[in-house]
Scaffold this motif. Sequence first.
Motif, PDB file in Angstrom:
ATOM      1  N   GLY A   9       0.827  -1.202   0.000  1.00 52.41           N
ATOM      2  CA  GLY A   9       0.000   0.000   0.000  1.00 52.41           C
ATOM      3  C   GLY A   9       0.855   1.243   0.000  1.00 52.41           C
ATOM      4  O   GLY A   9       2.046   1.208  -0.340  1.00 52.41           O
ATOM      5  N   PRO A  10       0.274   2.380   0.384  1.00 52.31           N
ATOM      6  CA  PRO A  10       1.057   3.612   0.476  1.00 52.31           C
ATOM      7  C   PRO A  10       2.214   3.455   1.454  1.00 52.31           C
ATOM      8  O   PRO A  10       2.105   2.739   2.458  1.00 52.31           O
ATOM      9  CB  PRO A  10       0.030   4.632   0.995  1.00 52.31           C
ATOM     10  N   ALA A  11       3.326   4.117   1.167  1.00 49.84           N
ATOM     11  CA  ALA A  11       4.474   4.047   2.076  1.00 49.84           C
ATOM     12  C   ALA A  11       4.104   4.629   3.432  1.00 49.84           C
ATOM     13  O   ALA A  11       3.486   5.696   3.514  1.00 49.84           O
ATOM     14  CB  ALA A  11       5.657   4.805   1.479  1.00 49.84           C
ATOM     15  N   ARG A  12       4.471   3.918   4.489  1.00 44.56           N
ATOM     16  CA  ARG A  12       4.173   4.360   5.847  1.00 44.56           C
ATOM     17  C   ARG A  12       5.258   3.859   6.782  1.00 44.56           C
ATOM     18  O   ARG A  12       6.023   2.954   6.435  1.00 44.56           O
ATOM     19  CB  ARG A  12       2.810   3.850   6.291  1.00 44.56           C
ATOM     20  N   PRO A  13       5.375   4.436   7.976  1.00 44.26           N
ATOM     21  CA  PRO A  13       6.367   3.927   8.931  1.00 44.26           C
ATOM     22  C   PRO A  13       6.115   2.454   9.244  1.00 44.26           C
ATOM     23  O   PRO A  13       4.961   2.023   9.357  1.00 44.26           O
ATOM     24  CB  PRO A  13       6.148   4.804  10.166  1.00 44.26           C
ATOM     25  N   LEU A  14       7.179   1.689   9.382  1.00 41.55           N
ATOM     26  CA  LEU A  14       7.018   0.275   9.706  1.00 41.55           C
ATOM     27  C   LEU A  14       6.262   0.080  11.009  1.00 41.55           C
ATOM     28  O   LEU A  14       5.585  -0.937  11.190  1.00 41.55           O
ATOM     29  CB  LEU A  14       8.390  -0.406   9.791  1.00 41.55           C
ATOM     30  N   ALA A  15       6.359   1.049  11.915  1.00 40.43           N
ATOM     31  CA  ALA A  15       5.649   0.937  13.192  1.00 40.43           C
ATOM     32  C   ALA A  15       4.151   0.812  12.992  1.00 40.43           C
ATOM     33  O   ALA A  15       3.464   0.124  13.759  1.00 40.43           O
ATOM     34  CB  ALA A  15       5.967   2.142  14.079  1.00 40.43           C
ATOM     35  N   GLU A  16       3.600   1.464  11.964  1.00 40.79           N
ATOM     36  CA  GLU A  16       2.162   1.398  11.731  1.00 40.79           C
ATOM     37  C   GLU A  16       1.723   0.004  11.271  1.00 40.79           C
ATOM     38  O   GLU A  16       0.550  -0.338  11.369  1.00 40.79           O
ATOM     39  CB  GLU A  16       1.749   2.444  10.702  1.00 40.79           C
ATOM     40  N   VAL A  17       2.660  -0.781  10.776  1.00 40.20           N
ATOM     41  CA  VAL A  17       2.370  -2.142  10.347  1.00 40.20           C
ATOM     42  C   VAL A  17       2.694  -3.150  11.446  1.00 40.20           C
ATOM     43  O   VAL A  17       1.938  -4.098  11.672  1.00 40.20           O
ATOM     44  CB  VAL A  17       3.170  -2.484   9.065  1.00 40.20           C
ATOM     45  N   LEU A  18       3.811  -2.930  12.171  1.00 40.37           N
ATOM     46  CA  LEU A  18       4.336  -3.942  13.083  1.00 40.37           C
ATOM     47  C   LEU A  18       3.932  -3.774  14.540  1.00 40.37           C
ATOM     48  O   LEU A  18       3.639  -4.767  15.224  1.00 40.37           O
ATOM     49  CB  LEU A  18       5.873  -3.953  13.022  1.00 40.37           C
TER      50      LEU A  18
END
Length: 241
Positions: A9-18
Amino acid sequence: MCRHLAYLGPARPLAEVLTDPPHSLYRQSWTPSVNADGFGVGWYPPENGAGPVRYRRAVPIWSDANLPGLAAVLRSGAVLAAVRSATPGTSHDEAASAPFALGRWLFSHNGAVPRWELLPADTGEPLTAAELLGLDARSDSALLWAMTGRRLTAGLPPGEALADIVRTTAAARPDARLNLLLTDGSTIAATRHGDTLWYRRRDETEVTVASSPVPGERGWHEVPEHSLLLAGRTTTDVEPL
């Protein structure tokens, strides 16, 4: 069992995924089951189209003091991450933690294969000396990745490669659990065979595939048992294996 996820998806901080979601992979490392034998994350930096880059450790994810700071500043639109509960008899070094990599491919295995050391002979697919020496680690997951990598290198599409691995392995090991996850940064291929698998689309440009959904969060769909999931940023297809 291990836990894993992939995001496009759109680039986002890894923290928002992990780490930030209420039922994040970080939290799943200790509840509902403990996955303390290592973790890893692979991502594709958005700045130059390079990658993938991997960060893997042989410690519980919650004990790594460096991860929160890294996850807060690193950004990507394609991520694959996993926390590990090691199969008995496998190695415990960081090379045994997913994601495994080949070229632009990242791979993870959630499950277990009994008597995995004999699998190549029992499936009629003995590995060459170079392939055996090239295994990342002494584990069922690393062996499955070598078998998958052989198919990808031969030109088999990702979905067909994973489906063939599941069918071949399940024929020799009917009690194997074979949830496989594969991405090249543009597409995701995943199988459900023995453990749970879910996916969620958002804003028609974003997809997350994960072992477990976020409780109370709308939009999660369970992948049926013995199925193949193929997903891109705007498309999703589920079909029987």
